[in-house]
Write an enzyme that holds these catalytic residues in place. Structure first.
Site, PDB file in Angstrom:
ATOM      1  N   GLU A 366       6.817  -4.107   2.418  1.00  0.00           N
ATOM      2  CA  GLU A 366       5.552  -3.911   1.778  1.00  0.00           C
ATOM      3  C   GLU A 366       5.002  -5.143   1.191  1.00  0.00           C
ATOM      4  O   GLU A 366       5.309  -5.770   0.261  1.00  0.00           O
ATOM      5  CB  GLU A 366       5.769  -2.869   0.738  1.00  0.00           C
ATOM      6  CG  GLU A 366       4.584  -2.412   0.000  1.00  0.00           C
ATOM      7  CD  GLU A 366       4.766  -1.458  -1.344  1.00  0.00           C
ATOM      8  OE1 GLU A 366       4.170  -0.222  -1.241  1.00  0.00           O
ATOM      9  OE2 GLU A 366       5.501  -1.744  -2.103  1.00  0.00           O
ATOM     10  N   GLN A 367       4.215  -5.629   2.085  1.00  0.00           N
ATOM     11  CA  GLN A 367       3.367  -6.901   1.732  1.00  0.00           C
ATOM     12  C   GLN A 367       2.117  -6.579   1.646  1.00  0.00           C
ATOM     13  O   GLN A 367       1.419  -5.937   2.564  1.00  0.00           O
ATOM     14  CB  GLN A 367       3.927  -7.861   2.602  1.00  0.00           C
ATOM     15  CG  GLN A 367       3.658  -7.655   4.248  1.00  0.00           C
ATOM     16  CD  GLN A 367       3.680  -8.969   4.980  1.00  0.00           C
ATOM     17  OE1 GLN A 367       2.995  -9.873   4.908  1.00  0.00           O
ATOM     18  NE2 GLN A 367       4.712  -8.930   5.886  1.00  0.00           N
TER      19      GLN A 367
END
Length: 535
Positions: A366-367
Site C-alpha cells: 500500500e503506497q
C-alpha cells in the site's frame, strides 16, 4: 490508404488483444501492478485510439496487494460472442524462481464501458489465457502451461480445454495442443477459424529481443498443429537495426472490407544499451492470406515502422500539453499501484489531489503513488505541493518511476526541529538491494507551497524546484533517465515488463497518514533531436 507511424498505442501498452464489433475496434492491453486493471482503447479506423475503460475496478475483480513488480495483470484477451463481451486475464502472484503462481479469470459485460461482472475463476496452470468462440457454439479456453521441473521445458505447451459458460468452469479433458518451435518459450495463444482450418497464433522467444509471433494450423481444434513454413510471421530478432524491436505477442483482426491486420507488442530502444524507456508498446502491421491458406505480414517478417491503415491519424492530441486538475476527480490518464481501496491512498474531494502518506515508495502492498505513463522520449512535468512534514519519515513529491528498485524521487521532507528540506531519493537499477542515493539537503521555508518539476531530454533527466514566486532552479545532478526501462527494471533479461511513469507520491513511515496536497499536474511533450523514432 493513409500511412501512419508505429506504434499506435505509445508508452506502456503491451500484449495487445484486438477485437472488432461492427465498425468499432477495441484493443485490450496488460497493466501488470497498476490499478485499475486492463486498458481498453477504442478506434473506428485503426489509426486514432482513445482509452475508453479499465474494467477491473474493484476488489472482487482484482486485488494485487503483495504482487511483486511486473506481476499482476498479464496478457488479457478480449472477445465477443455476438451477445456480450468476454475478458480473460491473469493475476500473477509470483514470477521469479522456479514457480509461477498465476490465476486466470473471466469477466463479462454487455457494453464495453461496463458494468463488468464479478470474475469466474478458471485455472492456475499457466498464464496468457484466451477464450475462443467456435461457430458450433462451443467455447474453448487456451493458456500456456508452466512446468517447474523443466521436463523438458518450463514453457510446456499450449493447453486447450472446453469452457462451459452455464456451469462457469472448464469441462472435459485438457489437451496440450502445441509445444512451439526451437525458439521455445511458447506463450500468448489465440485461436481463429478460417475456411475449415483452426489457426493458432503464439508468442515465442521471451518478450525481450528474441521475441516472435509464431503461427500454426490444424483441421481439428485439438491438433495436431502444423507450424507455418516460415515459423515466425513477425520478429525483429534477426534485424538488430530495425526501428521496432522486441516484436511479438500479437493478435489478428479483419476489417469490414476484408483486410487483415496484426497488432503486436514492440519496443523502441534508445542509447547504445538498447533500453526501452517507454516499455512494450502496441504496433500494427498489415497481413495477407495466400492461396495456400497461410498468412504473411506485408513486407515482413521484420515489422514496419510505417503502415497503411484505413484512417488518417491526428497527432495533435499526442503532442498537446496536458494540464491536469482534480476538481472532477482523478483524470483517466492516471493509475495507482496494486490496491483496490484507493480511498486509503488519495482523495480529490477538495478539488486537489490529496495523497495520504502510507508505506514507502518501494512497498508491494500500500503506497500512495499516482502517476501517468511516459509516452514521449522527451517531456516536462510540473506540480505544486503543499506539505508539512514533521520528520524524515514523512516525505512527498515528484517521481519518475519504473519499479520499487528503479526510480528518481524529489521529495519535501523534514529534519531536526521540523526544518523542511528537499531531498533527492534515487534508486538506480538497484535490484535486489533497493539502495538509495540521497542528495545533499536543500533547506526551504517551513511553510508555503513548493513547485517541483523535471525535464527529460532523451536520457538526460534534471529536477527543479521553486519556493513562492521564485523561478525554477535545478537541484541535483543530471540523471540517466534510460535506467527507467525494462532492461534495468529487474535482475533478468526477461524479468521486467512495464514502462516509465511520472507522477506524485507520499509516504508516512510513522503510520499517521499525513496528507500531501497537489494543486495540479502538467505533462508537456517535447520534440527533441535525440528522439530518433518519435511518432
Amino acid at each position: 490508404m493513409p500511412q501512419i507511424t508505429n506504434p499506435i498505442l505509445p508508452g506502456f501498452n503491451p500484449d495487445p488483444s484486438i477485437l472488432r464489433v461492427g465498425a468499432d475496434y477495441y484493443i485490450a492491453t496488460s497493466t501488470f501492478e497498476w490499478f485499475p486493471g486492463v486498458q481498453i482503447h477504442h478506434s473506428t479506423d485503426l489509426a486514432n485510439w482513445t482509452l475508453v475503460t479499465r474494467p477491473l475496478t474493484r476488489k472482487a475483480q482484482l486485488d494485487m496487494r503483495g504482487d511483486p513488480d511486473s506481476c499482476g495483470v498479464w496478457a488479457p484477451c478480449l472477445s465477443h460472442d455476438g451477445k456480450k463481451f468476454w475478458l480473460v486475464y491473469t493475476d500473477v502472484k509470483r514470477k521469479d524462481g522456479s514457480f509461477k503462481d498465476a490465476h486466470n479469470y473471466i469477466v463479462t459485460a454487455d457494453r464495453i464501458e461496463g458494468p463488468w461482472s464479478d470474475p469466474i475463476y478458471i485455472n492456475s496452470s499457466g498464464f496468457d489465457p484466451s477464450l475462443f468462440h467456435d461457430d458450433d457454439g462451443k467455447k474453448w479456453f487456451v493458456n500456456m502451461m508452466w512446468d517447474h521441473r523443466t521436463r523438458p521445458l518450463k514453457f510446456a505447451g499450449i493447453a486447450l480445454q472446453q469452457f462451459d459458460p452455464k456451469a462457469g468452469k472448464l469441462v472435459g479433458p485438457r489437451s496440450n495442443i502445441y509445444q512451439g518451435t526451437d525458439l521455445k518459450l511458447v506463450e500468448g495463444p489465440h485461436l481463429y477459424k478460417r475456411n475449415g482450418w483452426y489457426y493458432l497464433l503464439t508468442a515465442e522467444g521471451g518478450t525481450a529481443y528474441d521475441h516472435a509471433v509464431t503461427f500454426a494450423r490444424s483441421r481439428n481444434i485439438d491438433g495436431p498443429y502444423e507450424t507455418h513454413p516460415d515459423k515466425h510471421i513477425l520478429t525483429s530478432k534477426d534485424a538488430p537495426f530495425a526501428a521496432l524491436q522486441r516484436a511479438g505477442h500479437g493478435d489478428l483482426v479483419e476489417t469490414p472490407e476484408g483486410k487483415t491486420y496484426l497488432v503486436h507488442l514492440t519496443g523502441r530502444p534508445t542509447t547504445q544499451e538498447r533500453r526501452c524507456v517507454l516499455g512494450r508498446e502496441t504496433a500494427i502491421q498489415e497481413a495477407e492470406w495466400t492461396e495456400d491458406g497461410w498468412i504473411h505480414v506485408k513486407q515482413g517478417p521484420v515489422p514496419s515502422l510505417h503502415v497503411e491503415v484505413p484512417g488518417t491519424r491526428d497527432d495533435t492530441p499526442y503532442w498537446a500539453e496536458q494540464r491536469y486538475t482534480f476538481d472532477k476527480g482523478l483524470p483517466p490518464d492516471f493509475q495507482w499501484l496494486r490496491t483496490p481501496e484507493p480511498e486509503r491512498i488519495f482523495s480529490t474531494d477538495t478539488g486537489k489531489l490529496r495523497l495520504f502518506g502510507r508505506e514507502s515508495i518501494g512497498s508491494w502492498f500500500e503506497q500512495a503513488l499516482v502517476a501517468r505513463r511516459q509516452t514521449h522520449f522527451s517531456y516536462d512535468a510540473e506540480t505544486v505541493l503543499d506539505f508539512s512534514p514533521t520528520d524524515e519519515r514523512q516525505f512527498a513529491g515528484l517521481t519518475a518511476y519504473y519499479s520499487r528498485y528503479n526510480f528518481f524521487y524529489l521529495t519535501v521532507t523534514a529534519h531536526a526541529d521540523r526544518q523542511r528540506e528537499l531531498l533527492l531519493l534515487n534508486s538506480e537499477a538497484s535490484w535486489p538491494d533497493g539502495n538509495l542515493t540521497i542528495s545533499q539537503p536543500v533547506q526551504i521555508p517551513n511553510t508555503g507551497k513548493v513547485k517541483l518539476a523535471l525535464t527529460i531530454r532523451g536520457k538526460a533527466l534534471q529536477f527543479f524546484y521553486a519556493v513562492g514566486d521564485a523561478a525554477l532552479q535545478p537541484i541535483g545532478p543530471v540523471l540517466d533517465a534510460s535506467l527507467l526501462s525494462d532492461e534495468c527494471g529487474g535482475h533478468q533479461a526477461h524479468g521486467s515488463f512495464t514502462g516509465a511513469f511520472v507522477g506524485v507520491a507520499a509516504s508516512d513511515l510513522n503510520g499517521t497518514a499525513l496528507a500531501a496536497d497537489f494543486d495540479y499536474f502538467t505533462y508537456r511533450p517535447v520534440k527533441h533531436e535525440s528522439d530518433r523514432y518519435e511518432i
